[in-house]
Design a protein around this motif. Sequence first.
Motif, mmCIF file in Angstrom:
data_model
loop_
_atom_site.group_PDB
_atom_site.id
_atom_site.type_symbol
_atom_site.label_atom_id
_atom_site.label_comp_id
_atom_site.label_asym_id
_atom_site.label_seq_id
_atom_site.Cartn_x
_atom_site.Cartn_y
_atom_site.Cartn_z
ATOM 1 N N UNK A 77 12.488 -19.538 1.878
ATOM 2 C CA UNK A 77 12.171 -19.932 3.247
ATOM 3 C C UNK A 77 10.954 -19.145 3.725
ATOM 4 N N UNK A 78 10.286 -19.675 4.727
ATOM 5 C CA UNK A 78 9.051 -19.045 5.211
ATOM 6 C C UNK A 78 9.287 -17.604 5.638
ATOM 7 N N UNK A 79 10.390 -17.349 6.335
ATOM 8 C CA UNK A 79 10.662 -15.981 6.798
ATOM 9 C C UNK A 79 10.962 -15.050 5.621
ATOM 10 N N UNK A 80 11.565 -15.594 4.562
ATOM 11 C CA UNK A 80 11.848 -14.785 3.375
ATOM 12 C C UNK A 80 10.548 -14.423 2.655
ATOM 13 N N UNK A 81 9.622 -15.378 2.605
ATOM 14 C CA UNK A 81 8.317 -15.097 1.993
ATOM 15 C C UNK A 81 7.576 -14.021 2.779
ATOM 16 N N UNK A 82 7.656 -14.103 4.096
ATOM 17 C CA UNK A 82 6.983 -13.091 4.922
ATOM 18 C C UNK A 82 7.554 -11.702 4.650
ATOM 19 N N UNK A 83 8.866 -11.633 4.503
ATOM 20 C CA UNK A 83 9.511 -10.352 4.203
ATOM 21 C C UNK A 83 9.025 -9.807 2.863
ATOM 22 N N UNK A 84 8.980 -10.665 1.850
ATOM 23 C CA UNK A 84 8.546 -10.251 0.508
ATOM 24 C C UNK A 84 7.107 -9.737 0.539
ATOM 25 N N UNK A 85 6.227 -10.469 1.205
ATOM 26 C CA UNK A 85 4.820 -10.061 1.283
ATOM 27 C C UNK A 85 4.688 -8.745 2.049
ATOM 28 N N UNK A 86 5.441 -8.622 3.126
ATOM 29 C CA UNK A 86 5.397 -7.379 3.911
ATOM 30 C C UNK A 86 5.893 -6.198 3.072
ATOM 31 N N UNK A 87 6.916 -6.428 2.268
ATOM 32 C CA UNK A 87 7.412 -5.379 1.372
ATOM 33 C C UNK A 87 6.336 -4.973 0.366
ATOM 34 N N UNK A 88 5.610 -5.958 -0.142
ATOM 35 C CA UNK A 88 4.521 -5.663 -1.083
ATOM 36 C C UNK A 88 3.438 -4.830 -0.397
ATOM 37 N N UNK A 89 3.161 -5.151 0.867
ATOM 38 C CA UNK A 89 2.192 -4.363 1.629
ATOM 39 C C UNK A 89 2.650 -2.909 1.759
ATOM 40 N N UNK A 90 3.925 -2.732 2.058
ATOM 41 C CA UNK A 90 4.468 -1.376 2.190
ATOM 42 C C UNK A 90 4.392 -0.626 0.861
ATOM 43 N N UNK A 91 4.682 -1.329 -0.220
ATOM 44 C CA UNK A 91 4.635 -0.713 -1.558
ATOM 45 C C UNK A 91 3.241 -0.199 -1.890
ATOM 46 N N UNK A 92 2.230 -0.930 -1.439
ATOM 47 C CA UNK A 92 0.850 -0.581 -1.784
ATOM 48 C C UNK A 92 0.185 0.327 -0.753
#
Length: 366
Positions: free
Chosen positions: A131-146
Amino acid sequence: MATKLYNSHLSKIIFECNEYYILDTYISLAYISSEVNSKYLIQTFSDSKADLINLVRRNMNASYKTIFNCIDKLIDKCILSFDKELNSWVLVDMENMTKSKYDSNDESYMDLTGYTNIRNFFFTEEFRKMKAREKRIIIYMAQLCDSKASKFHDSFSMNLLKPNSSWMKVLKTKCKYYAKYTINKMLTKYEHIFKDNSQNMRVKDLSPKKITNFKFYFQCPAVDNKVLEDEYIELVKLSNPKEYDLVKEKIKFAGITLTKKLIMHLVRAISNLKEWFLKERVAQLIINKYRAIQIHKSRENIKSLPAYAAAVVKSVVNEYKKFKEIQKTNNIRKYEYGEHFIEYTNNKADYDDDITFDIKKALALL
């Protein structure tokens, strides 16, 4: 091919856009782009959105209209634009993502938000079906990781009751119960992706249960694992098997040696071209250049293959356009253009000199 995503672009998409496939579209655009002198170009040689959409759809299972709307939104948000001088689509200001804030002037300081590495997971069906909100969470997590702060953490923690919680902003809700439901469901639904440590951590938390129930602790290897260069090369190979075989065959026939990275750049350069005979022509011209460098020792080495390849592609496409204009009066059928163009380039005695001049001219403009 871009291996990174510009955080400024991601923030605009996450917080200001609602289109279901817009993150997928942006990632696909980054993937098919070529880094040429720090700019990220998508060479279609026309401002037609149709040509751009057809390229994006190679990596996405979405309707034409869906991607059209996403492209429009990216243009509206000044993330994507068509550069008439370069005759290419450009990911706007993406060159800023690797710049240091300490080397910038005051005006551009706010634009230097860094980058997020592309993950293999972003290209999986599982990510695309989220879902769109799940994708946003995943991308935001990737941002935090980097982010620079990530070196002090090996997992994610989430407090939905925290004032101005960034997680709530990513979920685009002010309702803590909806946010809690969404995260709970996501951790359960994708238990093979997440390692949920929430219950164990809540036991150690001395806060009341009504507070700890809104706290989550988890790990996500799919986001933690960054793609290595060899994996990017393999990804290009898998996405463009015919182009890869063509390049390898021409390299073998020419008796030259190119590194995996150079082969990847060459494959990427020809992959966006529509006509196969143009792919062959571009590949052959670049291989000829390397043959002159390695075997005949008659040319200087190519400083930047992506830039040189972009110039060759532009020159060959322009030559083909001129050829079609010439042949309009000859009543040649559309499917015969390729055969006649190959014959035209083989028979034209001065063609190599012309194309060399055009390549130098195009290279100077990049």
